[in-house]
Design a protein around this motif. Structure first.
Motif, short mmCIF file in Angstrom:
data_model
loop_
_atom_site.label_atom_id
_atom_site.label_comp_id
_atom_site.label_asym_id
_atom_site.label_seq_id
_atom_site.Cartn_x
_atom_site.Cartn_y
_atom_site.Cartn_z
N THR A 37 -3.58 2.48 7.22
CA THR A 37 -3.78 1.56 6.12
C THR A 37 -4.47 0.09 6.55
O THR A 37 -3.42 -0.50 8.29
CB THR A 37 -2.30 1.33 5.69
OG1 THR A 37 -2.56 0.16 4.50
CG2 THR A 37 -0.88 0.84 6.53
N THR A 80 -5.09 3.46 2.27
CA THR A 80 -3.59 4.68 1.95
C THR A 80 -3.96 5.99 3.18
O THR A 80 -5.06 6.16 2.82
CB THR A 80 -2.91 4.75 1.28
OG1 THR A 80 -1.52 5.69 1.26
CG2 THR A 80 -3.06 5.10 -0.10
N THR A 128 0.85 -0.86 -0.30
CA THR A 128 -0.01 -0.02 0.05
C THR A 128 0.74 1.48 0.23
O THR A 128 0.44 2.07 -0.49
CB THR A 128 -1.00 0.03 0.92
OG1 THR A 128 -0.01 0.09 2.23
CG2 THR A 128 -1.99 -1.00 1.28
#
Length: 676
Positions: free
Chosen positions: A213, A204, A176
């Protein structure tokens, strides 16, 4: 309806301004607040959409990698080891991980794990994800934990077919943090942008990525993200009130939310309140004097703006506008940008249509007689010059044939598409006015307006003339192969029949037949090497005598002669019989005998005769043979191409002398004749 100019409306407004200054100030303040909030909402929506475009482009890049790998030969062959090596090289040095799973969630390959080690068992796709894969062929995952690193990743997956038609899932995942890094350049200063998956978990955020996240968003925040786009006010994790704009992607299903503190939105409002209160009274007095001037400018600017809007609608160039009114300047600039964007897209489309190796026709004529064609279509129809792209031109007269039947102009793809029909991959043969014939694979679609009415049609055709010629050539080659096989089988049958007929027992018949077939096979090898165009006589002689005796027992001389295929086969059999006879009874039956083979060409280019002499010397004394065996019969029958040709056998005391006479011109013409 009575219409007045902007100047008249301004004068009337000022004349009617009898409200107290504070009420006037409050009115302006409210209007300003609404305008500011609307602008921030629009900015939030625009920022969310811009971020989505940047991130979705990265996801599409990942999909492109999957599209390329789906065509891998190792994947199609089911060679998972080779496919693992191929994908590992592809992602080496990156944060990408490629996996291949079967329908049950079993991993077949994983670039993070060496091939052959225990692979992971992953959860099969949900019913919703399976439906997405079935309809779109591609699925963007929700955020998930990386079992190896402990971080979080997202993946793009697509369906691929195994070697036996089984359904496999090819996926590529990235951490991510990569999504965050891609997003950050698109986040304006002072804004916070978050990305969430379909389950409401954060992928994110431009700030505090490591903290959020993989975690679920605030319910009161996530529950307000309804539909494809919108804006709302909500509290964040720190308790501050935010103004948020969001956009949900139809490609990935993720939502993109752009947030700005509500205090930043309202700050200009409170600063303006003091100023408005102070200048309210002065503004009321000055407004009457300024109304006329401002109204006049607004009227002129409005007229100019209307003219530019008309030019934009007609496709003409829109000139920049000089005005002191910011909103008008913004609208005018937007019109200029829109005109340039339209022109750019038009040029891009024209370039694509002029570059693509496919013929494209557009028509807006109900009879499909006036068409717009690209360069390839013009060249395909034999038009050396044509009008510029976008200018209609009349179709040329051609004769179209489909499935052996002539097709009228009304039943051709473009005309049928103008009637609402859809045509897919239909083959037509067109004869141009010049007589040139083209084979086209054509598809056509109607062009409809937003209301669904047909306004035009488009036809795309591929030139498959070369493919058609290739198919015809392949059929000719198949027919030629059939003919050659039949000829060879006839030769083998003749050899077998006469070998058995002249043999004293089956053992002798088997040995003789095997020897003769080997000689025939060697001649076939020479012809195959030359694509059955013929054989060089010298090569043929060398290959025919090498299996029987050392070459130093032979004296070979003659000019270059190219023999037709069937003549080459006949010579191979004849030379085999002569060599075999020489070993058994003639010059090669002792250690001192020799054989000379010499030939030459007599005649001119129109009629050419080959004369070849086989002469044996130094062998046992030769007696004339009374009984004619297979070899003698073969030599007599194989070369009877014309009345002047044939074979002469002379049993001289010093050794056998065999002379071949062959009309090469007639032999080349009679190449299709079956050997006896």
């Amino acid at each position: 309806m009575l219409r007045r100019s902007a100047r008249a409306h301004l004068l009337g407004l000022i004349a009617a301004a009898v409200l107290p200054v504070w009420l006037f100030a409050a009115y302006l303040l409210v209007q300003y607040a609404l305008q500011q909030q609307t602008r921030f909402e629009q900015d939030a929506l625009r920022t969310a959409r811009q971020v989505s475009l940047v991130v979705e482009a990265e996801l599409v890049n990942l999909q492109t990698i999957l599209d390329g790998l789906s065509k891998s030969a190792t994947l199609a062959n089911g060679d998972l080891k080779a496919f693992h090596d191929e994908t590992s090289r592809l992602v080496q040095g990156t944060d990408q991980v490629l996996t291949l799973n079967d329908a049950g969630g079993n991993q077949l390959t994983n670039t993070d794990i060496a091939q052959g080690e225990n692979l992971l068992l992953v959860e099969p796709a949900t019913a919703e994800e399976s439906e997405k894969l079935k309809s779109a062929g591609v699925l963007v995952s929700n955020v998930f934990a990386d079992r190896g690193s402990g971080g979080y990743r997202v993946a793009v997956s697509r369906r691929v077919l195994g070697p036996k038609g089984e359904q496999w899932l090819l996926s590529i995942s990235v951490p991510t943090t990569r999504i965050r890094d891609v997003m950050l350049p698109a986040v304006p200063e002072g804004w916070t942008v978050g990305i969430g998956d379909r389950g409401g978990n954060y992928i994110t955020r431009s700030t505090q990525h490591e903290k959020v996240t993989g975690k679920p968003g605030l319910p009161e925040y996530v529950d307000k993200i309804v539909g494809s786009a919108g804006s709302f006010k909500s509290r964040n994790f720190e308790g501050a009130t935010l103004l948020a704009g969001y956009y949900r992607s139809t490609y990935s299903g993720w939502f993109y939310a752009a947030n700005v503190p509500l205090s930043d939105v309202q700050a200009p409002l409170w600063r303006s309140l003091a100023a408005i209160c102070g200048i309210g009274l002065a503004a009321l007095l000055l407004s009457l004097a300024l109304a006329y001037v401002v109204g006049k400018r607004l009227t002129e600017a409005t007229i100019d703006l209307a003219g530019r809007a008309e030019a934009l609608g007609l496709g003409r160039e829109v000139e920049p506008m000089s005005t002191s009114v910011a909103e008008f300047a913004t609208v005018a600039k937007a019109m200029v940008d829109a005109e340039r964007a339209i022109a750019k897209r038009t040029r891009e489309l024209e370039t694509v249509l002029e570059t693509v190796p496919a013929a494209v026709w557009f028509t807006y004529d109900p009879q499909a007689r006036q068409v717009i064609r690209n360069r390839f279509a013009a060249e395909l129809m034999g038009l050396l010059t044509r009008k510029s792209f976008g200018t209609p031109d009349r179709v040329i007269d051609t004769v179209a044939v489909k499935d052996g039947h002539t097709v009228t102009r009304e039943d051709r793809p473009l005309s049928r598409a103008m009637r609402g029909e859809t045509i897919d991959n239909q083959e037509f043969a067109y004869t141009l006015p010049s007589g040139v014939q083209r084979h086209l694979l054509s598809s056509a679609r109607p062009i409809r307006d937003p209301g669904g009415s047909i306004i035009g049609a488009v036809q795309i055709s591929l030139d498959i003339s070369e493919r058609k010629r290739g198919e015809e050539q392949r059929q000719l080659l198949v027919n030629e192969l059939n003919h050659r096989v039949k000829n060879t089988l006839a030769v083998v049958q003749s050899i077998a029949n006469q070998t058995i007929r002249n043999a004293s027992d089956l053992t002798e018949a088997g040995l003789n037949l095997s020897s003769r077939l080997v000689s025939l096979a060697k001649a076939h090898d020479i012809l195959t090497r030359e694509n059955w165009s013929g054989a060089d006589l010298a090569d043929l002689i060398m290959n025919s005598i090498k299996p029987h005796a050392a070459l130093d027992r032979f004296q070979i001389s003659g000019e270059d002669v190219w023999l037709p295929p069937n003549v080459a086969l006949s010579f191979a059999l004849a030379l085999h019989e002569l060599a075999t006879n020489a070993i058994k009874y003639g010059a090669l039956s002792n250690s001192t005998g020799t054989v000379s083979v010499a030939w030459n060409i007599v005649g001119d280019d129109r009629v050419r005769h080959l004369e070849l002499e086989w002469r044996e010397e130094g062998g046992p004394p030769v007696a004339r043979v009374v009984r004619k065996g297979f070899g003698t019969q073969l030599l007599k029958r194989v070369f009877a191409y014309d009345s002047a040709g044939g074979v002469v056998l002379d049993f001289e005391k010093s050794g056998l002398r065999c002379i071949f006479h062959l009309n090469l011109s007639e032999a080349e013409a009679a190449d299709d004749r079956l050997l006896p």
